[in-house]
Design a protein around this motif. Sequence first.
Motif, PDB file in Angstrom:
ATOM      1  N   ILE A  82       0.869  -1.176   0.000  1.00  0.00           N
ATOM      2  CA  ILE A  82       0.000   0.000   0.000  1.00  0.00           C
ATOM      3  C   ILE A  82       0.905   1.225   0.000  1.00  0.00           C
ATOM      4  O   ILE A  82       1.584   1.512   0.998  1.00  0.00           O
ATOM      5  N   PHE A  83       0.913   1.958  -1.108  1.00  0.00           N
ATOM      6  CA  PHE A  83       1.751   3.142  -1.231  1.00  0.00           C
ATOM      7  C   PHE A  83       1.229   3.971  -2.394  1.00  0.00           C
ATOM      8  O   PHE A  83       0.376   3.520  -3.160  1.00  0.00           O
ATOM      9  N   ALA A  84       1.746   5.181  -2.535  1.00  0.00           N
ATOM     10  CA  ALA A  84       1.361   6.051  -3.650  1.00  0.00           C
ATOM     11  C   ALA A  84       2.575   6.875  -4.051  1.00  0.00           C
ATOM     12  O   ALA A  84       3.183   7.535  -3.202  1.00  0.00           O
ATOM     13  N   VAL A  85       2.942   6.810  -5.307  1.00  0.00           N
ATOM     14  CA  VAL A  85       4.065   7.600  -5.815  1.00  0.00           C
ATOM     15  C   VAL A  85       3.700   8.175  -7.186  1.00  0.00           C
ATOM     16  O   VAL A  85       2.864   7.611  -7.897  1.00  0.00           O
ATOM     17  N   HIS A  86       4.316   9.291  -7.525  1.00  0.00           N
ATOM     18  CA  HIS A  86       4.109   9.932  -8.822  1.00  0.00           C
ATOM     19  C   HIS A  86       5.322  10.812  -9.090  1.00  0.00           C
ATOM     20  O   HIS A  86       5.829  11.461  -8.164  1.00  0.00           O
ATOM     21  N   PRO A  87       5.793  10.882 -10.319  1.00  0.00           N
ATOM     22  CA  PRO A  87       6.976  11.699 -10.599  1.00  0.00           C
ATOM     23  C   PRO A  87       6.787  13.190 -10.323  1.00  0.00           C
ATOM     24  O   PRO A  87       7.754  13.905 -10.141  1.00  0.00           O
ATOM     25  N   GLU A  88       5.549  13.655 -10.251  1.00  0.00           N
ATOM     26  CA  GLU A  88       5.285  15.074  -9.974  1.00  0.00           C
ATOM     27  C   GLU A  88       4.941  15.340  -8.520  1.00  0.00           C
ATOM     28  O   GLU A  88       4.611  16.472  -8.159  1.00  0.00           O
ATOM     29  N   ALA A  89       4.977  14.335  -7.662  1.00  0.00           N
ATOM     30  CA  ALA A  89       4.612  14.513  -6.252  1.00  0.00           C
ATOM     31  C   ALA A  89       5.435  15.628  -5.634  1.00  0.00           C
ATOM     32  O   ALA A  89       6.624  15.766  -5.895  1.00  0.00           O
ATOM     33  N   ARG A  90       4.796  16.430  -4.789  1.00  0.00           N
ATOM     34  CA  ARG A  90       5.445  17.580  -4.160  1.00  0.00           C
ATOM     35  C   ARG A  90       5.804  17.339  -2.691  1.00  0.00           C
ATOM     36  O   ARG A  90       6.724  17.933  -2.168  1.00  0.00           O
ATOM     37  N   ILE A  91       5.030  16.478  -2.019  1.00  0.00           N
ATOM     38  CA  ILE A  91       5.241  16.220  -0.597  1.00  0.00           C
ATOM     39  C   ILE A  91       5.296  14.709  -0.381  1.00  0.00           C
ATOM     40  O   ILE A  91       4.420  13.981  -0.855  1.00  0.00           O
ATOM     41  N   ALA A  92       6.331  14.252   0.322  1.00  0.00           N
ATOM     42  CA  ALA A  92       6.469  12.821   0.625  1.00  0.00           C
ATOM     43  C   ALA A  92       6.095  12.578   2.086  1.00  0.00           C
ATOM     44  O   ALA A  92       6.595  13.260   2.981  1.00  0.00           O
ATOM     45  N   LEU A  93       5.197  11.627   2.289  1.00  0.00           N
ATOM     46  CA  LEU A  93       4.826  11.191   3.626  1.00  0.00           C
ATOM     47  C   LEU A  93       5.494   9.845   3.858  1.00  0.00           C
ATOM     48  O   LEU A  93       5.164   8.857   3.199  1.00  0.00           O
TER      49      LEU A  93
END
Length: 194
Positions: free
Chosen positions: A26-37
Amino acid sequence: MIQALQASVRQCRICKAALPVPPRAIFAVHPEARIALISQAPGRLAHEKGLPYYDPSGVRLRQWLNVDEATFYDPTCFSILPMGFCYPGKAKTGDLPPRPECAPQWHAALLRMMPEIALTLYIGQYAQQYYLGANRKRNLTETVRAFREYGPGVLPLPHPSPLNNRWLSRNPWFDMEVVPYLQAKVEAILGGGQ
């Protein structure tokens, strides 16, 4: 390229024998992501729904961030990388610690795929131990209280779990100092869009 890496993470079985249920990353990533949790591991509800922070912890975290559900689950806004990608099982209080195999196996490669990250939130003791290392303070409370020492791109937070209600009531400075600072940073990074 990031899609291939995501597929590899979803197919990962390195800790299968130690899990109480079949692996489900269970995770979420994207090359344009601005904030990493970067936090602990998905809970039982997240495992069942296939959605990170789909529980009371997520409600509180969204309140701290001052974002709605749509913004929170927009992977161009927030990437969600737990220290352990799969539900680790139940402990006497709360869940078991995240499996130690995941972060060393996958985090660096995933983070390299997200060059737009402007703020990384280290949520809870496991993320802080791994990423802050010797720069951590004596305990989580002191680490979070020293949040300004970690620079503009890093912010340590407690876990938003209801199990931490007592910690939050004993540390009112968190709501008075850290949450407004966090909200201002998030708003500045995301352009005030919700």
